[in-house]
Design an enzyme around this catalytic site. Sequence first.
Site, PDB file in Angstrom:
ATOM      1  N   THR A   7     -37.781   6.174  -8.406  1.00  0.00           N
ATOM      2  CA  THR A   7     -38.507   6.484  -7.187  1.00  0.00           C
ATOM      3  C   THR A   7     -37.524   7.109  -6.213  1.00  0.00           C
ATOM      4  O   THR A   7     -36.716   6.438  -5.609  1.00  0.00           O
ATOM      5  CB  THR A   7     -39.106   5.201  -6.563  1.00  0.00           C
ATOM      6  N   HIS A   8     -37.572   8.432  -6.114  1.00  0.00           N
ATOM      7  CA  HIS A   8     -36.675   9.158  -5.211  1.00  0.00           C
ATOM      8  C   HIS A   8     -37.540   9.692  -4.079  1.00  0.00           C
ATOM      9  O   HIS A   8     -38.027  10.807  -4.106  1.00  0.00           O
ATOM     10  CB  HIS A   8     -35.984  10.301  -5.944  1.00  0.00           C
ATOM     11  N   SER A   9     -37.710   8.834  -3.092  1.00  0.00           N
ATOM     12  CA  SER A   9     -38.651   9.155  -2.021  1.00  0.00           C
ATOM     13  C   SER A   9     -38.194   8.462  -0.747  1.00  0.00           C
ATOM     14  O   SER A   9     -37.553   7.421  -0.790  1.00  0.00           O
ATOM     15  CB  SER A   9     -40.016   8.659  -2.455  1.00  0.00           C
ATOM     16  N   LYS A  10     -38.509   9.061   0.364  1.00  0.00           N
ATOM     17  CA  LYS A  10     -38.208   8.443   1.656  1.00  0.00           C
ATOM     18  C   LYS A  10     -39.487   8.465   2.471  1.00  0.00           C
ATOM     19  O   LYS A  10     -39.846   9.466   3.072  1.00  0.00           O
ATOM     20  CB  LYS A  10     -37.093   9.217   2.354  1.00  0.00           C
TER      21      LYS A  10
END
Length: 112
Positions: A106-109
């Site tokens: 999960t590469h999310s901000k």
Amino acid sequence: SRIFSVIRKGDLLVDYPTMSFNHSSLLFLRSAARDPKVRVIKCVLYRGGSDSPLVASLIRAAKNGKDVSVLVELKASFDEVQNSTYARQLQDAGCNVSYGLVGLKTHSKIMV
């Protein structure tokens, strides 16, 4: 806080590194942690770094009685150990902590 009056006018997209993290996202989170009208905070923690003011604000929010949910990515490159420590600290403070899906990163901000 003034950040909420800005948000009430319409959606707000923050672009990094063009915009300051401290004067946008961190300001939003710190304001939400203190505001008595805010009841729930949800956030994704990908790379917290060392001594994260974001994590400190999430912990403060939970201690202020907010319902705080955080998805912590344990596979964030170079931050695996630190994120694992943050996950424990967040849980100890009363935050609801979940983790990414097996086999996916999960590469999310995101913060709401």
